[in-house]
Write a protein that holds these residues in place. Structure first.
Motif, mmCIF file in Angstrom:
data_model
loop_
_atom_site.group_PDB
_atom_site.id
_atom_site.type_symbol
_atom_site.label_atom_id
_atom_site.label_comp_id
_atom_site.label_asym_id
_atom_site.label_seq_id
_atom_site.Cartn_x
_atom_site.Cartn_y
_atom_site.Cartn_z
ATOM 1 N N SER A 37 39.830 29.124 46.062
ATOM 2 C CA SER A 37 39.423 30.079 45.008
ATOM 3 C C SER A 37 38.487 29.375 44.046
ATOM 4 O O SER A 37 38.506 28.153 43.925
ATOM 5 C CB SER A 37 40.652 30.605 44.260
ATOM 6 O OG SER A 37 41.350 29.526 43.666
ATOM 7 N N GLU A 38 37.661 30.166 43.367
ATOM 8 C CA GLU A 38 36.729 29.589 42.397
ATOM 9 C C GLU A 38 37.495 29.116 41.168
ATOM 10 O O GLU A 38 38.490 29.703 40.776
ATOM 11 C CB GLU A 38 35.693 30.636 41.973
ATOM 12 C CG GLU A 38 34.743 31.022 43.083
ATOM 13 C CD GLU A 38 33.706 32.042 42.614
ATOM 14 O OE1 GLU A 38 33.621 32.276 41.390
ATOM 15 O OE2 GLU A 38 33.000 32.585 43.466
ATOM 16 N N THR A 39 36.977 28.020 40.575
ATOM 17 C CA THR A 39 37.620 27.510 39.363
ATOM 18 C C THR A 39 37.274 28.425 38.184
ATOM 19 O O THR A 39 36.205 29.023 38.142
ATOM 20 C CB THR A 39 37.131 26.078 39.039
ATOM 21 O OG1 THR A 39 35.706 26.106 38.971
ATOM 22 C CG2 THR A 39 37.571 25.097 40.098
ATOM 23 N N SER A 94 37.648 31.838 51.455
ATOM 24 C CA SER A 94 38.671 32.476 50.622
ATOM 25 C C SER A 94 39.863 33.004 51.421
ATOM 26 O O SER A 94 40.996 32.905 50.969
ATOM 27 C CB SER A 94 38.046 33.592 49.783
ATOM 28 O OG SER A 94 37.460 34.551 50.633
ATOM 29 N N ASP A 125 31.896 32.913 52.966
ATOM 30 C CA ASP A 125 32.755 33.258 51.811
ATOM 31 C C ASP A 125 34.113 33.751 52.300
ATOM 32 O O ASP A 125 35.162 33.382 51.758
ATOM 33 C CB ASP A 125 32.097 34.349 50.955
ATOM 34 C CG ASP A 125 30.936 33.810 50.139
ATOM 35 O OD1 ASP A 125 30.740 32.578 50.138
ATOM 36 O OD2 ASP A 125 30.222 34.611 49.514
#
Length: 895
Positions: free
Chosen positions: A653-655, A647, A643
């Motif tokens: 980055s997460e959607t 990042s 992770d």
């Protein structure tokens, strides 16, 4: 094609010119094979005429067939004119008429008088009513049923009369009309008729065949086998045994033919498969056993049409294949989009103020679109996801999607006629886009369906609701399929069961040989009870079982290799039960049957943890990272090094996803932002009771500001779980403020120093001149009775804030994700020590948990060691991250 070959040779022996014969078949599929047989026999004359038995009956009846939507509309017009009670509108009428119409056709085909059956149904209901005290309520189910048959005794005779006036006829009326003309037709016919491969006849069909036989103008060739013909217990031979008793078959005219093929040696394999689609995965293994790799004498019979796509997926190595079954239109993406459009229209009738995002997104994804539309849709989705808009107002939809070429389809339709026109225009426009052939075909079928429905509706003054229009379109589409073009005489044949009639294959593979698929079982959709059907000689599920049994045995009787696959899993409507026909051949036939169990199981995937080596580029990124190191970076690494790599090194980055229910993260943000607004006003002040009392009263105002910061719509919090989350957030904020208020009331001096204090460029030396720089935000810094308190807000519960560091564990103490809260506080302590404005003050760090807000701040305690020892452990963790020889290895969590 043994049976067809035998017929052709018999006819050629009778007359070398086959044009003298009319060949009557159960379906059109065998015609192409008959032509091939004639070509192989070097036949050079005119071809015989080919008819299905339905076409021949229609010719005799001389009526215009009417069915489907035109029949429903005409029938409703008649029903409405009779003013019967209840006065059903068209939508209600469609709930019962299609089923009744099938029953009526059955009555007309199989009974001597439809009037007698309708009267019988009415009389039976009257007797049942007389047998019990029903009272005067019309809503009693028995009374409703009585009224229904009373109405049908009026309605159906009038409907028949009105249809006859226009020379129109349902399939049952066609049979009834033909019945009266059959004797004259048989007497005056000049041609010879050859009936091939029939099993079950309707009374009218039987009368036609027998009349032509009596006038010596017909021949019958049946495909029977001694195995089921001679055994009275075998339902497959039920109809054929009955036909053999006709007086027309005597010493001069033999019943032809009864073969003995089923008892010849065969290899029969039964596959018990765990899963529906899994059956198709077995096909490549079966193909390996077939020696003829052209598969020209092999048929794959799908008893479940939904398995066609999965079957085609596994047949990529088969060079030639011919699909005789169509692909159901209802299974294609455009069909789903149209269904969703109608669902949206029905939702707009209920909720006129806003759109639910789940009603809009799938339509936008599944409808074909131009590049301009696609860009508009992407921007729209990004904005909705960013602002977490679950219910989109009409104004906002117009603002964000107004430029969409088909935007009008997403708005509430003025009426169904206008909406139909818009759908037709949309289909015409879409066909100009670059779309694949299947989608083009799909859209063309729909455009045709919309036009047909529009044209059929035009003559009638019938008010059509959106729900009714949807039913009409679904009924039309459910019966439609896209036909495949193929070479029927070469390669593998993929067929439905009815398409196998008259055809013989050496290798037969049947999929979905389950009870409920073969036979269909007693799931007849009818209003006429079983005993009344038997009384009037209408077909029941028992006759249907006999028909299915015949198709099954006839298909495998001449085959040498038979593969029967069934889904053994129980799910949904599937019981996981093998067909009774499999059990029958297991128990009664002389064949040795091989059983195979195909498990849809896989070994647990032994997945190795992801491992990323620290390449030159990664090391360069890590050097850049050293300039801005956050405590959250280190806790991310502790939780999972991968992770951290994704990042912080790759900067991914997460959607954003729309939350219908507030997530834990955003719940924390809601409280956090609200507290930030509360204490920002009080910053720099020694707090008084009045300050906090005023803040408690204004909590709602601060929460609304926090909602704006989150870019959420206020209505998101108006109902359901989100209303509860907001109420809990308010209670948490109240508890924090009341805790501080209680401190002041007890005589403590509390001063808010800073809120969301940003820090950066706080150097932390590793070895020699090697250093990193800390940056980040401290949620709250206050001073309680002269002690500087560094407070971090957390949604989670507090754990492991008692630090025990000594020489034995200092190196690895913070290499444990369970201690990440303490790690964060130690870094904050170190940072504040190095901020000149706070030099000289005693420092206390702690966490204020929203899960237990009444407790207040829980302080970090050193049971062993001190802050310097803690920072030695932090240094060890940072050095591990920077060490080029230590890879980033995924932490696999055990659940």
């Amino acid at each position: 094609m043994k049976f067809l070959n035998k017929i052709i040779h018999e006819l050629l022996a009778q007359n070398p010119d086959l044009s003298a014969f009319n060949i009557i078949l159960p379906g059109k599929r065998p015609i192409v094979f008959i032509r091939e047989i004639l070509e192989e026999n070097n036949y050079s004359g005119f071809l015989p005429n080919f008819f299905t038995v339905e076409e021949l009956i229609n010719t005799i009846a001389d009526k215009q067939p009417i069915q489907g939507i035109p029949l429903w509309l005409f029938s409703f017009d008649v029903y409405r004119s009779l003013n019967l009670i209840p006065r059903d509108d068209f939508s209600d009428f469609l709930k019962w008429f299609p089923t009744l119409q099938k029953d009526w056709d059955d009555i007309l085909k199989f009974s001597d008088s439809d009037v007698a059956v309708l009267q019988y149904m009415f009389d039976e209901e009257r007797i049942k009513e007389w047998a019990q005290d029903l009272g005067e309520e019309d809503d009693v189910p028995r009374k409703k049923f009585l009224n229904f048959w009373q109405n049908m005794n009026v309605f159906l005779p009038v409907l028949k009369e009105k249809l006859q006036e226009k020379n129109w006829a349902t399939s049952g009326m066609i049979h009834e009309a033909a019945k009266a003309k059959i004797n004259d037709f048989a007497k005056n016919a000049s041609e010879q008729f050859v009936f091939c491969g029939f099993n079950a006849f309707t009374p009218v069909e039987e009368k036609l065949v027998r009349s032509l036989l009596q006038w010596n103008k017909a021949q019958c060739f049946f495909q029977a086998d001694r195995y089921y013909f001679n055994d009275e217990r075998q339902e497959a031979g039920k109809f054929l045994r009955s036909h053999k008793m006709w007086k027309e078959f005597d010493d001069n005219r033999a019943f032809q033919w009864i073969e003995d093929d089923f008892n010849q040696p065969k290899k029969i394999k039964v596959y018990e498969v765990s899963g529906n689609v899994t059956q198709t995965k077995v096909l490549p293994e079966i193909f390996k056993e077939i020696n003829n790799k052209t598969y020209s004498n092999t048929a794959v019979v799908l008893l479940d049409e939904n398995l066609l796509p999965a079957s085609l997926d596994v047949m990529h190595e088969v060079e030639n294949l011919n699909i005789t079954m169509g692909f159901p239109l209802k299974n294609l993406s455009f069909s789903n989009a149209v269904k969703r459009l109608f669902y949206l229209q029905k939702q707009l009738e209920k909720n006129k103020s806003s759109y639910y995002y789940r009603d809009i997104f799938p339509i936008l994804e599944e409808l074909p679109k131009s590049a301009e539309d696609e860009q508009l849709i992407n921007d729209f989705k990004a904005k909705v996801e960013e602002r977490n808009i679950v219910y989109i107002s009409k104004k906002l939809l117009d603002e964000l999607l107004g430029g969409l070429s088909y935007f009008a389809l997403l708005q509430k339709a003025v009426n169904t006629g206008v909406y139909l026109d818009m759908l037709i225009q949309f289909c015409r426009d879409v066909k100009w886009l670059e779309i694949d052939d299947i989608q083009y075909e799909n859209i063309s079928h729909f455009e045709n369906a919309f036009r047909i429905i529009k044209n059929q509706l035009t003559p009638y003054q019938i008010e059509i609701r959106m729900e009714t229009l949807e039913i009409l379109i679904n009924q039309h589409i459910n019966s439609e399929s896209i036909d495949f073009q193929g070479e029927p005489l070469r390669g593998l044949q993929i067929m439905g069961l009815l398409e196998t009639r008259l055809l013989n294959f050496e290798n037969v593979i049947l999929l979905s040989v389950n009870e409920g698929k073969l036979p269909l079982g007693n799931s007849q959709n009818t209003y006429i009870p079983f005993d009344i059907r038997r009384f009037f000689d209408l077909h029941t599920f028992l006759e249907n079982d006999s028909i299915y049994a015949y198709h099954f045995y006839r298909l495998i009787q001449d085959a040498k290799n038979v593969h029967l696959l069934y889904n053994a899993l129980s799910s949904g409507v599937n019981t996981g039960e093998k067909s009774r026909f499999i059990t029958q051949i297991e128990m009664e036939s002389s064949h040795d049957i091989e059983h195979l169990i195909i498990e849809n199981s896989s070994e647990p995937i032994v997945s190795k943890p992801i491992e990323i080596t620290k390449t030159k580029i990664v090391q360069e990124r890590l050097l850049k990272w050293k300039e801005k190191v956050s405590a959250s970076h280190l806790t991310s690494y502790l939780y999972n090094p991968i992770d951290f790599y994704l990042s912080k090194i790759l900067n991914t980055s997460e959607t954003d996803e729309i939350e219908e229910e507030l997530s834990v993260k955003n719940y924390g943000n809601l409280v956090h932002y609200s507290l930030q607004e509360v204490y920002e006003i009080l910053k720099g002040k020694v707090l008084k009771e009045s300050d906090l009392e005023a803040s408690v009263k204004a909590i709602d105002q601060y929460i609304n500001i926090a909602i704006e910061k989150l870019k959420h719509q206020p209505e998101f919090y108006e109902k359901g779980m989100n209303y509860i989350h907001k109420a809990i957030a308010k209670k948490v904020i109240e508890n924090v403020l009341n805790h501080d208020l209680e401190l002041i009331r007890q005589g403590n001096k509390l001063e808010i120093i800073d809120i969301e204090r940003r820090f950066e460029n706080i150097d932390f030396y590793l070895d020699g001149n090697d250093k990193i720089s800390f940056f980040g935000f401290i949620d709250r810094i206050d001073k309680l009775n002269g002690t500087l308190r560094i407070i971090d807000y957390k949604t989670a519960k507090i754990k492991n804030l008692n630090v025990k560091i000594d020489e034995d564990n200092v190196a690895e103490y913070f290499h444990n994700s369970e201690r990440k809260q303490a790690l964060q506080l130690c870094i904050y302590h170190y940072v504040v020590q190095h901020l000149p404005e706070f030099w000289g003050f005693p420092i206390e760090t702690g966490i204020w948990s929203f899960a237990d807000a009444k407790k207040g701040m829980v302080s970090l305690q050193f049971d062993k060691g001190n802050i310097d020892d803690a920072m030695r452990s932090v240094k060890s963790l940072i050095q591990e991250i920077l060490n080029p020889d230590v890879n980033f290895v995924e932490s696999i969590k055990a659940y």
